[in-house]
Design an enzyme around this catalytic site. Structure first.
Site, PDB file in Angstrom:
ATOM      1  N   SER A 100       0.834  -1.202   0.000  1.00  0.00           N
ATOM      2  CA  SER A 100       0.000   0.000   0.000  1.00  0.00           C
ATOM      3  C   SER A 100       0.874   1.259   0.000  1.00  0.00           C
ATOM      4  CB  SER A 100      -0.960  -0.045   1.193  1.00  0.00           C
ATOM      5  OG  SER A 100      -1.972   0.921   1.070  1.00  0.00           O
ATOM      6  N   ASP A 158     -10.237  -5.508  -3.373  1.00  0.00           N
ATOM      7  CA  ASP A 158      -9.674  -4.452  -2.532  1.00  0.00           C
ATOM      8  C   ASP A 158     -10.546  -3.196  -2.668  1.00  0.00           C
ATOM      9  OD1 ASP A 158      -8.061  -2.353  -1.488  1.00  0.00           O
ATOM     10  OD2 ASP A 158      -6.232  -3.446  -1.982  1.00  0.00           O
ATOM     11  N   HIS A 195      -7.418  -5.962   0.887  1.00  0.00           N
ATOM     12  CA  HIS A 195      -6.223  -5.162   1.156  1.00  0.00           C
ATOM     13  C   HIS A 195      -5.467  -5.620   2.399  1.00  0.00           C
ATOM     14  CE1 HIS A 195      -4.039  -1.511   0.104  1.00  0.00           C
ATOM     15  NE2 HIS A 195      -4.020  -1.122   1.361  1.00  0.00           N
TER      16      HIS A 195
END
Length: 284
Positions: free
Chosen positions: A151, A227, A260
């Site tokens: 991320s 996600d 995620h």
């Protein structure tokens, strides 16, 4: 510069440690996790850096990333630094937002007050921590380094590698923010740390760097198609397009049903470690 070992734990035929040191770069104490596989005396092992995402510390991947068995199998040192400076006097988002300030350093060198004194994670990752590793961990072969991240940390891994391509033999990412100049998280962070001049932001945008001529030896990205941040914040198709136009070698995999979280990361971590190990053990 000295380091303090806060903990050591045996795991998977290696030693997991957490260390702390006084950082000249961030003007704070900084902590990092390091896993060193068992090895023969005098042996040199390649190093895989892992940069974590928003709100995280070194502990998230250490506790949930499931990298140790793979690192021990392939003889790879795994280093996971923190995501921002911390401590008394370090400024935080005035509204206590989770996507800016503490835990959200975005791997930039801030130029705007009050962030400029402490928020210098780019220099910490690119310069200070590698120098410390070289001095205190003689088994670390700094001629064989790879980098990965998740991320915000995926953004960090991509941009650090694109700016210093001679340093890394391998680069991968899990659900990276690929174009922070074009998403809300990135616009908030880059505007807050660097000010309104968007020309200064491009050094921290993987797509912009690739479009501008920066290249990597190879790239592996895994992204879950479930996600919830994919469309608005992560924007993986922009990286696919930049790599295609530039002829940048890249394997970008959309993983069906994955989100995620560290459930996603841990599922593919061993594959990433093996992918890095193959490239780190080759001659240049």
């Amino acid at each position: 510069m000295t380091i303090e070992t806060l903990s050591t734990t045996r795991s998977h035929g290696g030693t997991q440690s957490v260390c702390r040191h006084a950082s000249d770069t961030t003007a704070t104490d900084m902590s990092f996790a390091i896993f060193v596989p068992d090895h023969a005396e005098g042996a040199k092992l390649p190093v895989l850096w892992y940069l974590s995402g928003l709100t995280c510390t070194h502990a998230n991947v250490m506790e949930k990333g499931e990298y140790r068995a793979a690192c021990a199998r392939h003889g790879v040192i795994f280093v996971a630094p923190d995501t921002s400076p911390r401590g008394e006097g370090v400024p935080d988002d005035p509204d206590s937002a989770w996507d800016f300030g503490l835990g959200a350093g975005f791997y930039v060198d801030a130029t705007v007050e009050p962030w400029a004194k402490n928020y210098r994670m780019r220099s910490y990752i690119e310069d200070e921590l590698p120098s410390l590793l070289l001095r205190h961990f003689p088994m670390a072969d700094m001629t064989r380094q790879g980098i990965s991240g998740h991320s915000m940390g995926g953004h960090g891994a991509l941009t650090v590698a694109l700016r210093t391509p001679d340093r890394f033999r391998s680069v991968s990412a899990f659900a990276p923010i690929v174009a922070p100049t074009q998403c809300p998280w990135g616009e908030k962070a880059l505007g807050g740390y660097l000010g309104p001049d968007r020309a200064l932001w491009t050094a921290y945008d993987a797509c912009a760097l690739i479009d501008g001529g920066a290249r990597l030896p190879d790239l592996l990205v895994d992204q879950g198609d479930a996600d919830t941040f994919l469309a608005e914040q992560l924007k993986t198709p922009l990286l696919e397009e930049s790599c295609r136009k530039a002829g940048q070698k890249a394997t970008i995999r959309m993983q069906p049903g994955y989100d995620h979280s560290y459930y996603f990361i841990s599922t593919f971590m061993a594959e990433h470690v093996a992918w890095h190990a193959e490239r780190l053990k080759r001659g240049r």
